[in-house]
Design a protein around this motif. Sequence first.
Motif, PDB file in Angstrom:
ATOM      1  N   PHE A   1      63.259  16.909  39.493  1.00 54.36           N
ATOM      2  CA  PHE A   1      61.958  16.431  38.967  1.00 54.36           C
ATOM      3  C   PHE A   1      62.831  16.402  37.339  1.00 54.36           C
ATOM      4  CE2 PHE A   1      59.521  18.664  35.736  1.00 54.36           C
ATOM      5  CZ  PHE A   1      57.830  17.711  35.965  1.00 54.36           C
ATOM      6  N   TYR A   2      61.449  15.340  36.528  1.00 49.74           N
ATOM      7  CA  TYR A   2      61.590  14.466  35.585  1.00 49.74           C
ATOM      8  C   TYR A   2      60.608  14.571  34.583  1.00 49.74           C
ATOM      9  CZ  TYR A   2      65.367  12.102  38.358  1.00 49.74           C
ATOM     10  OH  TYR A   2      66.288  12.503  39.647  1.00 49.74           O
ATOM     11  N   ALA A   3      60.815  15.034  33.769  1.00 47.94           N
ATOM     12  CA  ALA A   3      60.205  15.449  32.338  1.00 47.94           C
ATOM     13  C   ALA A   3      60.667  14.509  31.402  1.00 47.94           C
ATOM     14  CB  ALA A   3      59.360  16.751  32.363  1.00 47.94           C
ATOM     15  N   GLU A   4      59.423  13.583  30.378  1.00 46.77           N
ATOM     16  CA  GLU A   4      59.459  12.906  29.074  1.00 46.77           C
ATOM     17  C   GLU A   4      58.892  13.254  27.785  1.00 46.77           C
ATOM     18  OE1 GLU A   4      61.214   9.002  31.697  1.00 46.77           O
ATOM     19  OE2 GLU A   4      59.791   8.918  30.364  1.00 46.77           O
ATOM     20  N   LEU A   5      60.019  13.176  26.579  1.00 50.23           N
ATOM     21  CA  LEU A   5      58.574  13.368  26.068  1.00 50.23           C
ATOM     22  C   LEU A   5      58.561  12.591  24.817  1.00 50.23           C
ATOM     23  CD1 LEU A   5      57.243  16.302  24.211  1.00 50.23           C
ATOM     24  CD2 LEU A   5      59.028  16.223  22.692  1.00 50.23           C
ATOM     25  N   LEU A   6      57.337  11.595  24.874  1.00 51.21           N
ATOM     26  CA  LEU A   6      57.227  10.735  23.870  1.00 51.21           C
ATOM     27  C   LEU A   6      56.196  10.020  22.781  1.00 51.21           C
ATOM     28  CD1 LEU A   6      56.428   8.725  27.464  1.00 51.21           C
ATOM     29  CD2 LEU A   6      58.609   8.455  26.529  1.00 51.21           C
ATOM     30  N   ASN A   7      56.256   9.362  21.688  1.00 52.02           N
ATOM     31  CA  ASN A   7      55.517   9.484  20.736  1.00 52.02           C
ATOM     32  C   ASN A   7      54.290   8.170  21.033  1.00 52.02           C
ATOM     33  OD1 ASN A   7      56.376   6.491  20.662  1.00 52.02           O
ATOM     34  ND2 ASN A   7      57.906   7.205  19.169  1.00 52.02           N
ATOM     35  N   GLU A   8      53.396   7.576  19.949  1.00 49.98           N
ATOM     36  CA  GLU A   8      52.120   7.329  21.003  1.00 49.98           C
ATOM     37  C   GLU A   8      52.905   5.583  20.589  1.00 49.98           C
ATOM     38  OE1 GLU A   8      49.167   8.468  17.337  1.00 49.98           O
ATOM     39  OE2 GLU A   8      51.247   8.343  17.193  1.00 49.98           O
TER      40      GLU A   8
ATOM     41  N   ASP B   1      62.220  13.230  23.842  1.00 52.62           N
ATOM     42  CA  ASP B   1      63.229  14.108  25.128  1.00 52.62           C
ATOM     43  C   ASP B   1      63.316  13.512  26.536  1.00 52.62           C
ATOM     44  OD1 ASP B   1      64.775  16.285  24.984  1.00 52.62           O
ATOM     45  OD2 ASP B   1      63.589  17.628  24.818  1.00 52.62           O
ATOM     46  N   LYS B   2      64.033  13.900  27.084  1.00 49.23           N
ATOM     47  CA  LYS B   2      64.049  13.686  29.074  1.00 49.23           C
ATOM     48  C   LYS B   2      64.520  15.387  29.331  1.00 49.23           C
ATOM     49  CE  LYS B   2      64.852  10.548  32.484  1.00 49.23           C
ATOM     50  NZ  LYS B   2      65.003   9.455  32.713  1.00 49.23           N
ATOM     51  N   VAL B   3      64.466  15.298  30.598  1.00 49.84           N
ATOM     52  CA  VAL B   3      64.752  16.831  31.019  1.00 49.84           C
ATOM     53  C   VAL B   3      64.652  16.401  32.376  1.00 49.84           C
ATOM     54  CG1 VAL B   3      64.011  18.268  28.736  1.00 49.84           C
ATOM     55  CG2 VAL B   3      62.790  18.205  31.243  1.00 49.84           C
TER      56      VAL B   3
ATOM     57  N   TYR C   1      62.384  22.571  29.576  1.00 49.74           N
ATOM     58  CA  TYR C   1      60.884  22.711  28.152  1.00 49.74           C
ATOM     59  C   TYR C   1      62.203  21.588  27.804  1.00 49.74           C
ATOM     60  CZ  TYR C   1      66.649  23.209  27.105  1.00 49.74           C
ATOM     61  OH  TYR C   1      67.351  23.131  27.093  1.00 49.74           O
ATOM     62  N   LEU C   2      60.952  20.442  26.751  1.00 51.28           N
ATOM     63  CA  LEU C   2      61.329  20.034  25.914  1.00 51.28           C
ATOM     64  C   LEU C   2      61.106  20.469  24.316  1.00 51.28           C
ATOM     65  CD1 LEU C   2      58.790  17.540  27.585  1.00 51.28           C
ATOM     66  CD2 LEU C   2      60.909  17.467  27.366  1.00 51.28           C
ATOM     67  N   LYS C   3      62.082  19.377  23.061  1.00 47.14           N
ATOM     68  CA  LYS C   3      62.148  20.108  22.080  1.00 47.14           C
ATOM     69  C   LYS C   3      60.803  19.081  21.093  1.00 47.14           C
ATOM     70  CE  LYS C   3      66.446  19.466  23.207  1.00 47.14           C
ATOM     71  NZ  LYS C   3      67.976  19.980  23.366  1.00 47.14           N
ATOM     72  N   ILE C   4      60.492  19.779  19.578  1.00 50.42           N
ATOM     73  CA  ILE C   4      59.609  18.866  19.293  1.00 50.42           C
ATOM     74  C   ILE C   4      60.453  18.192  17.923  1.00 50.42           C
ATOM     75  CG2 ILE C   4      57.338  18.162  18.298  1.00 50.42           C
ATOM     76  CD1 ILE C   4      56.046  19.769  20.716  1.00 50.42           C
ATOM     77  N   ASP C   5      60.694  17.875  17.756  1.00 53.66           N
ATOM     78  CA  ASP C   5      61.507  17.763  16.250  1.00 53.66           C
ATOM     79  C   ASP C   5      61.362  18.369  15.202  1.00 53.66           C
ATOM     80  OD1 ASP C   5      62.587  16.339  13.896  1.00 53.66           O
ATOM     81  OD2 ASP C   5      64.159  15.828  14.538  1.00 53.66           O
ATOM     82  N   SER C   6      61.430  18.947  13.877  1.00 56.14           N
ATOM     83  CA  SER C   6      61.279  19.373  13.141  1.00 56.14           C
ATOM     84  C   SER C   6      60.503  18.430  11.624  1.00 56.14           C
ATOM     85  CB  SER C   6      61.931  20.503  12.152  1.00 56.14           C
ATOM     86  OG  SER C   6      62.808  20.330  12.268  1.00 56.14           O
TER      87      SER C   6
ATOM     88  N   TYR D   1      71.601  18.768  35.495  1.00 54.71           N
ATOM     89  CA  TYR D   1      70.473  18.923  35.093  1.00 54.71           C
ATOM     90  C   TYR D   1      70.594  19.517  34.104  1.00 54.71           C
ATOM     91  CZ  TYR D   1      68.763  18.836  39.912  1.00 54.71           C
ATOM     92  OH  TYR D   1      68.939  18.560  41.162  1.00 54.71           O
ATOM     93  N   THR D   2      69.574  19.336  33.370  1.00 53.92           N
ATOM     94  CA  THR D   2      69.199  19.560  32.037  1.00 53.92           C
ATOM     95  C   THR D   2      69.584  21.003  31.758  1.00 53.92           C
ATOM     96  OG1 THR D   2      67.473  18.409  30.805  1.00 53.92           O
ATOM     97  CG2 THR D   2      67.315  20.026  29.710  1.00 53.92           C
ATOM     98  N   ALA D   3      70.513  21.522  30.655  1.00 54.90           N
ATOM     99  CA  ALA D   3      71.093  22.747  30.220  1.00 54.90           C
ATOM    100  C   ALA D   3      69.816  23.855  30.901  1.00 54.90           C
ATOM    101  CB  ALA D   3      71.900  22.681  29.170  1.00 54.90           C
ATOM    102  N   LEU D   4      69.827  25.023  31.228  1.00 53.80           N
ATOM    103  CA  LEU D   4      69.306  26.246  31.071  1.00 53.80           C
ATOM    104  C   LEU D   4      69.621  26.447  30.093  1.00 53.80           C
ATOM    105  CD1 LEU D   4      70.148  28.173  34.897  1.00 53.80           C
ATOM    106  CD2 LEU D   4      68.212  26.376  34.075  1.00 53.80           C
TER     107      LEU D   4
END
Length: 806
Positions: free
Chosen positions: A76-83, A89-91, A103-108, A728-731
Amino acid sequence: MHNKLKTFLLLFFCLSAYNFIKAQDLDNTLQQYKAFDPQEKIFIHYDKSFYNPGETVWFKAYLTSGGLWTTVSKNFYAELLNEKGVLLDKVSAPIVYGGANSYLKIDSNYKSQKVFVRAYTVNSFNSDTAFIYTKALTIIQPTYKPYDKNLAKTVVDFLPEGGSLVEGIEGNVAFKAYDNGEGQPVTISGVVKNSKGGTVAKIETLYDGMGQFLLTPEANETYTAFWSEKNKPEQKTVLPAASKTGIALKLEYAEGKIVYKLNRREDADESLKSLSIVAVKGFNSLYEAKVNFSSKTQIRSSISVDDLSSGVVRVTVFNSEMKPLAERICFVNNGNFELDGDAWLSTVTFDKRGQNRVEVKVNDTTLANLSLSVTDADLDAPESNLQDNIVSRMLLTGELKGKVYNPYYYFYSTSDSVKYHLDLVMLTNGWRKFNWNTIISGNISAPKYIENDYLGFKGNIIAPKGFAGNGLQLTGMMQTTDSARDIIVIPVDRDGNINTSGMVFFDSARLYLNFNDKNKAFEPSMLNLNNGLMQTTDNSGISNGIKKIPFNVDPDYVIRNSKVNKDAYNVAKQIYKDGSTLENVTVVGKTKTNLQKLDERYASGMFSGGFGKQFDLVNDPFAAGSLNVFQYLQGKVAGLQITTNGMDASLSWRGGTPTLYLNEMMVDQQSVSSLSMADIAYIKTFAPGEAGVIGGGGGGVIAIYTKKGGDGVVSSDSRIKVVKINGYTALKEFYSPDYLNPDGKELYEDLRKTILWVPNLFLNKQNSFRSRIIFYNNDITKRFRVVLEGINVYGKLIHVEKVIEK
């Protein structure tokens, strides 16, 4: 009844001049198509409804295919994209029991009010990419501005039932009015006029921007809808042109059956006088019939669906040349999709850091895969309690193109009005279409993208021709970041190719490798290797997702979230600032010996612990005086017989030969003999049959450990070479404090918005269908929002959502 129908149809088809897909063959053909395009559906349960910059998006994904949890895809793959579609980010994660979590991380420093999650499997790109999962998430910014509906334009789509209107035949026309920003429904009214200005039908929204009307189109005539919103100017939309020939299809869903009506013109050509009707749900054929339309212009019949699993059914009409003429979808709701269960708080307190107990129960004998979130209800609220959830996604919205507003409404009640409104959804939304020409012909090609069986080692040995030969293997040990070690054997074919699969590890792994042929030296530069995951990102489906607008957050929630997020940021800075102070808290205890320290530093798993005889070569001044390990061990271990002759040695222990391990990887005697004593830090020996040793240690075990950083410089003359490969993306563990066992963070203010996140909750008969979880409140929450989502192996679904307050 279904078997009798199939027998009748089979006899009928055998007598037919045209060899249509036989009843017993259609199911097989659909299953072949499923292998080509499994049409997996994805739903994601997020820990909460919206986020602040700097926060983590915790999620659990559920995947189905053919109404069951998927067994097709493994990764399974998931991505975080801007507009703009830029990847943030990708996991990746393994799919287990139809689910995957990460989990996906939103930059501060993220500045936009929306961010997009796109999720997929490799098989998603073998299907219509318009169905790739994309979700717009709201980001609360200090200057958050609600979406301005006045910026959106109202769009009205007119959709003839069955796909087209036919001249001279009364047809049903559905319509859907919505804004082109958020896709929210718009209420309209108006009329339909012909080219002469005569009114032929009235338009009136019946529910959520949807409605329908009857129209009998005349030859060579055009029709225009004149419509308007309340207190807004009138607009017009030209209706789709009617066909001069064809079939008008009308569908109705009554209790236990789908009733279909077919109409044709008197002057229809011969291809419309012999029709075939097929009903399909998922990849299963429900109904196939041949219709003699030569002496009739109308026909009415029905399809029994009283024992069918709930979901979308597709009815298609073909002409005598097997070309699709009309198609309609219908939703069958037999109420058999629910997984009976619940989540509740058996112990409730809203005291600061008070202890609570949440209980989850399912009443089913099969394994259920569940996820649970508990959030601060004053800091987390959904757009609507009727928004898309696992039930509506897997049964409805995952099948349709276009947005369905508040889709859970259609499962929240079983009243007649809800059923009627749901049929309007069927009339006004596009759906996933098979390529009927491909299915009928049976010419189903291989899928473009091939899924891997979890992680693997794929690549090749870069070496001269003939280097590989027969029986060549890479052997050694794989050590993952959690210090787990496994012996690995990787076959190398005659062309130098490597292809293994079926492995699961996270973050990265170190491969300590050598060839099984002592005459061939392995170097990492020889190996071109990847982990079998999808390496490049296909941009398909991004543009569709970027159009989606996140929901407007209530201003009160915006204010509270912004304040709490600012305070939480200050707390995090303070924890970071004081980190060194916390780490310097001294715990007085028994001093560990050098051997205990070495054992903790080097040994792991079944090699660790106080058993076995231990040797500290770091602090042994006489170790360097030995020629090799075997000479060093002579006379030091009871029962171990070692006879040395230069670099060669003969080993015997109670009649057996000891097994040799180097850094917990099995090696041969020559590999150990060639080790420099200056490289060795620690040795453990285990007598034959000693408890806890791998394989029982029938001939005894000698485990040798080379020095790590800080214990001395390790020489580079070892034959064992190291290759690093990503998994896989680190736990990452969700932080849920235990205030009965302090960890230092209890000294700071607790402002968690997500109070509990449990992504992997498996319940079945073996654990009495119930789980009890203790969690602690933060310092501010006075209301809990509890959400439970899940699925079992047969595709039954559960959604529980409740707010608990004083």
